[in-house]
Scaffold this active site. Structure first.
Site, PDB file in Angstrom:
ATOM      1  N   GLU A   1       9.988   1.098  10.597  1.00  0.00           N
ATOM      2  CA  GLU A   1      11.036   2.107  10.327  1.00  0.00           C
ATOM      3  C   GLU A   1      10.341   3.447  10.437  1.00  0.00           C
ATOM      4  O   GLU A   1       9.503   3.783   9.600  1.00  0.00           O
ATOM      5  CB  GLU A   1      11.587   1.954   8.908  1.00  0.00           C
TER       6      GLU A   1
ATOM      7  N   CYS B   1      13.765  10.819   6.558  1.00  0.00           N
ATOM      8  CA  CYS B   1      13.653  10.339   7.951  1.00  0.00           C
ATOM      9  C   CYS B   1      14.941  10.550   8.715  1.00  0.00           C
ATOM     10  O   CYS B   1      14.932  10.875   9.897  1.00  0.00           O
ATOM     11  CB  CYS B   1      13.279   8.864   7.951  1.00  0.00           C
TER      12      CYS B   1
ATOM     13  N   LYS C   1       0.855  -1.187   0.000  1.00  0.00           N
ATOM     14  CA  LYS C   1       0.000   0.000   0.000  1.00  0.00           C
ATOM     15  C   LYS C   1       0.894   1.241   0.000  1.00  0.00           C
ATOM     16  O   LYS C   1       1.487   1.596   1.013  1.00  0.00           O
ATOM     17  CB  LYS C   1      -0.930   0.054   1.214  1.00  0.00           C
TER      18      LYS C   1
ATOM     19  N   GLU D   1      10.044  16.010  15.061  1.00  0.00           N
ATOM     20  CA  GLU D   1      10.424  15.827  13.660  1.00  0.00           C
ATOM     21  C   GLU D   1       9.630  16.814  12.805  1.00  0.00           C
ATOM     22  O   GLU D   1       8.397  16.830  12.873  1.00  0.00           O
ATOM     23  CB  GLU D   1      10.116  14.393  13.222  1.00  0.00           C
TER      24      GLU D   1
HETATM   25  P1  NAD Z   1       2.652   8.391   7.738  1.00  0.00           P
HETATM   26  O1  NAD Z   1       2.955   7.581   8.936  1.00  0.00           O
HETATM   27  O2  NAD Z   1       1.612   9.441   7.833  1.00  0.00           O
HETATM   28  O3  NAD Z   1       2.202   7.446   6.527  1.00  0.00           O
HETATM   29  C1  NAD Z   1       2.982   6.343   6.137  1.00  0.00           C
HETATM   30  C2  NAD Z   1       2.052   5.300   5.566  1.00  0.00           C
HETATM   31  O4  NAD Z   1       1.156   4.887   6.579  1.00  0.00           O
HETATM   32  C3  NAD Z   1       1.213   5.787   4.392  1.00  0.00           C
HETATM   33  O5  NAD Z   1       1.107   4.770   3.429  1.00  0.00           O
HETATM   34  C4  NAD Z   1      -0.134   6.051   5.037  1.00  0.00           C
HETATM   35  O6  NAD Z   1      -1.223   5.913   4.160  1.00  0.00           O
HETATM   36  C5  NAD Z   1      -0.182   4.990   6.120  1.00  0.00           C
HETATM   37  N1  NAD Z   1      -1.055   5.352   7.229  1.00  0.00           N
HETATM   38  C6  NAD Z   1      -1.313   6.596   7.700  1.00  0.00           C
HETATM   39  N2  NAD Z   1      -2.220   6.538   8.716  1.00  0.00           N
HETATM   40  C7  NAD Z   1      -2.517   5.228   8.884  1.00  0.00           C
HETATM   41  C8  NAD Z   1      -3.401   4.529   9.754  1.00  0.00           C
HETATM   42  N3  NAD Z   1      -4.139   5.169  10.652  1.00  0.00           N
HETATM   43  N4  NAD Z   1      -3.444   3.183   9.656  1.00  0.00           N
HETATM   44  C9  NAD Z   1      -2.700   2.531   8.742  1.00  0.00           C
HETATM   45  N5  NAD Z   1      -1.885   3.140   7.875  1.00  0.00           N
HETATM   46  C10 NAD Z   1      -1.775   4.469   7.950  1.00  0.00           C
HETATM   47  O7  NAD Z   1       4.060   8.966   7.270  1.00  0.00           O
HETATM   48  P2  NAD Z   1       4.360   9.892   6.020  1.00  0.00           P
HETATM   49  O8  NAD Z   1       3.884  11.257   6.336  1.00  0.00           O
HETATM   50  O9  NAD Z   1       3.893   9.247   4.756  1.00  0.00           O
HETATM   51  O10 NAD Z   1       5.956   9.836   5.970  1.00  0.00           O
HETATM   52  C11 NAD Z   1       6.738  10.598   6.792  1.00  0.00           C
HETATM   53  C12 NAD Z   1       7.246   9.793   7.961  1.00  0.00           C
HETATM   54  O11 NAD Z   1       7.939   8.629   7.498  1.00  0.00           O
HETATM   55  C13 NAD Z   1       8.266  10.547   8.784  1.00  0.00           C
HETATM   56  O12 NAD Z   1       7.981  10.375  10.153  1.00  0.00           O
HETATM   57  C14 NAD Z   1       9.582   9.871   8.436  1.00  0.00           C
HETATM   58  O13 NAD Z   1      10.571   9.985   9.426  1.00  0.00           O
HETATM   59  C15 NAD Z   1       9.151   8.477   8.208  1.00  0.00           C
HETATM   60  N6  NAD Z   1      10.146   7.739   7.417  1.00  0.00           N
HETATM   61  C16 NAD Z   1      10.954   6.848   8.057  1.00  0.00           C
HETATM   62  C17 NAD Z   1      11.936   6.158   7.339  1.00  0.00           C
HETATM   63  C18 NAD Z   1      12.842   5.160   8.022  1.00  0.00           C
HETATM   64  O14 NAD Z   1      13.465   4.360   7.328  1.00  0.00           O
HETATM   65  N7  NAD Z   1      12.955   5.155   9.343  1.00  0.00           N
HETATM   66  C19 NAD Z   1      12.084   6.388   5.966  1.00  0.00           C
HETATM   67  C20 NAD Z   1      11.239   7.319   5.339  1.00  0.00           C
HETATM   68  C21 NAD Z   1      10.269   7.985   6.080  1.00  0.00           C
END
Ligand code: NAD
Length: 498
Positions: free
Chosen positions: A270, A304, A194, A402
């Site tokens: 992650e 991230c 997804k 963050e």
């Molecule tokens: P997010 O957590 O909002 O969304 C990530 C994914 O989760 C998306 O596909 C989203 O649709 C899904 N999601 C959101 N709410 C959900 C719910 N209630 N239930 C199930 N799935 C849900 O994050 P984002 O805004 O897309 O990305 C930014 C974040 O990702 C930052 O915190 C960043 O640090 C992190 N990130 C971490 C890494 C790593 O390797 N540690 C790498 C890239 C990004």
């Protein structure tokens, strides 16, 4: 001219105008509409224009995709191919990604605003490389035989888990999907992916390329949709064996809950970061400033492991602030299709608003060195200047939370102990950097910094060969490297008496 690194602004504009989009769910080897018939707009944040209407996958689509993945796994069309056979398919996929770099780069750039040149020279070639690396690794991993002695043969075999659910973010859409898919597929699993609602387009095209490479139908399903419905349904699905997630810490915690409330599936997270970058006076300060700027402004700071906290020894504070301001001036945002642009737009207006809120709090709690303004380009105000704050209090929001934008806070330290205390004073533990020519200091700090990766005299070092992931609330489990296979396999003991 075929090297995308040399494409002009006009070349990219012409290619963007000619693009077509895959915008339906990919389930069981076919592109199909969402069961509800609903769609959502995929918007280019750099122009505000709708690119296409994408199938709005929900629980029913996730269920269909999981059933397809389960069937594919159980009948062995992929899981029981030899590692060498799987390798061949995945190497063809890597080659297809390479052959389609301009298209894949454009899809990510248009979907989430990053400079297309970065997507074409970093993200898309990276995706091909990671698929190739994991493909080449998979027929070189041996099982074990336990030293039982006697008339016993105890084999410790590594077996695929079954159906993997993968939920990924929008900041590196193609690569974050790749980091999950490459080891999961190489190991013989089936996957339901997804992608983030902000950036589904490259994942759908990747699924199509995988079919073209010879991945059997049903082994990789891609369901675009929103987190609260499609993401949640995947997290709670009773027939998913393992859920791998990259995204925010808050949503990562939800996946742990979903697993507990459903089938106790494995969950690997992650998540977020607030990574420190420590500069000592004996370092090459120009190089340190160049890389510190890269570490916070690359990908608009939507990284991230972005080095969002610069910790500078007090004796060099003012000269480092000057150097950083010079670097920031050179990193102004521009049209993502212009190869000269160093930064693009934020992923969407909502996120740009959130970053501007952080900047407003920074103005109240620190000294603004440069930037801090929104920029309007091509009719979109989702662009933000590279922004630096100094004299930042340790409890300021911009130091603790963050931001996921091009916002750097600079703090000073007196000695090594204080630097370590400040660096580790965070709920996160994804990455840390140290700049010094003193090898003893570098090694001692590498021991003391709580981070999944400590980079010395560089920032954000990573490769297919080395594990990437966090400590504390940055998550657990590791992407990349041979260790990534641990997440996608179980150990099975087979004991024979003879
Ligand atoms: P997010 O957590 O909002 O969304 C990530 C994914 O989760 C998306 O596909 C989203 O649709 C899904 N999601 C959101 N709410 C959900 C719910 N209630 N239930 C199930 N799935 C849900 O994050 P984002 O805004 O897309 O990305 C930014 C974040 O990702 C930052 O915190 C960043 O640090 C992190 N990130 C971490 C890494 C790593 O390797 N540690 C790498 C890239 C990004």
């Amino acid at each position: 001219m075929s090297d995308p690194a040399l494409f002009s602004h006009a070349d990219w504009q012409a290619r963007a105008a000619a693009l077509t989009f895959r915008n339906l769910c990919l389930i069981d080897g076919a592109f199909v509409p969402a069961a509800s018939g609903k769609r959502f707009a995929s918007v280019n944040p750099a122009t505000g224009q709708v690119l296409t209407e994408v199938a709005h996958g929900g629980a029913e689509d996730i269920d269909r995709a999981v059933r397809s993945a389960r069937n594919a796994f159980d009948d062995g069309r992929w899981s029981r191919q030899t590692p060498g056979q799987r390798k061949e398919v995945m190497l063809r996929l890597a080659a297809l990604i390479r052959a389609n770099i301009p298209e894949l780069a454009l899809l990510d750039s248009l979907d989430m605003g990053k400079p297309v040149k970065d997507a074409a020279t970093v993200d898309a070639p990276g995706s091909a490389h990671f698929f190739q690396w994991h493909a080449e690794a998979i027929d070189k991993i041996y099982d074990e035989i336990a030293p039982t002695g006697g008339r016993d043969l105890a084999m410790i075999r590594r077996v695929p888990l079954g159906v993997i659910g993968a939920v990924v973010p929008w900041n590196f859409p193609l690569d974050m999907a790749t980091w999950k898919l490459a080891p999961a597929l190489a190991m013989g699993n089936s996957v339901v992916l997804k992608p983030a609602e902000q950036s589904p387009l490259s994942a759908l095209r990747l699924g199509e390329l995988a079919l073209e490479a010879g991945l059997p139908p049903g082994v990789l399903n891609v369901v675009p949709g929103f987190g609260e419905d499609a993401g949640r349904a995947l997290g709670r699905h009773p027939d998913v064996d393992c859920l791998v997630f990259t995204g925010s810490t808050a949503v990562g915690k939800l996946f742990q809950r979903y697993a507990g409330e459903s089938n106790m599936k494995q969950v690997w997270l992650e998540t977020g970061g607030k990574s420190p970058n420590l500069i000592f006076p004996d370092a090459d300060l120009d190089k340190a400033a160049d890389m510190a700027a890269f570490g916070i402004f690359f990908n608009q700071g939507e990284v991230c492991s972005a080095n969002s906290r610069l910790l500078v020894h007090e004796s060099i504070a003012e000269e480092m602030i000057d150097r950083m301001a010079t670097r920031a001036a050179a990193a102004q945002p521009g049209d993502p299709l212009d190869p000269a642009s160093r930064m693009g737009s934020m992923v969407d207006h909502r996120h740009a608003d959130q970053v501007m809120n952080f900047i407003a709090s920074g103005r109240a709690q620190a000294r603004l060195v440069c930037g801090g303004e929104r920029v309007t380009l091509n009719g979109s105000d989702a662009f933000i200047q590279p922004t630096i704050f100094a004299d930042t209090a340790p409890d300021a929001r911009i130091v603790r939370e963050e931001i996921f934008g091009p916002v750097l806070s600079i703090q000073t330290f007196k000695d090594e102990d204080q630097a370590v205390t400040m660096a580790n004073d965070t709920v996160y533990g994804l990455a840390a950097s140290v700049w010094t020519r003193d090898i003893s200091r570098a090694l001692s700090l590498a021991d003391r910094l709580n981070a999944g990766t400590v980079s010395v005299n560089t920032v954000d070092a990573l490769s297919a060969m080395t594990p990437f992931g966090g400590m504390k609330q940055s998550g657990f489990g590791r992407d990349l490297s041979l260790h990534s296979f641990d997440k996608y396999s179980a150990l099975k003991t087979v004991w024979i008496k003879y």
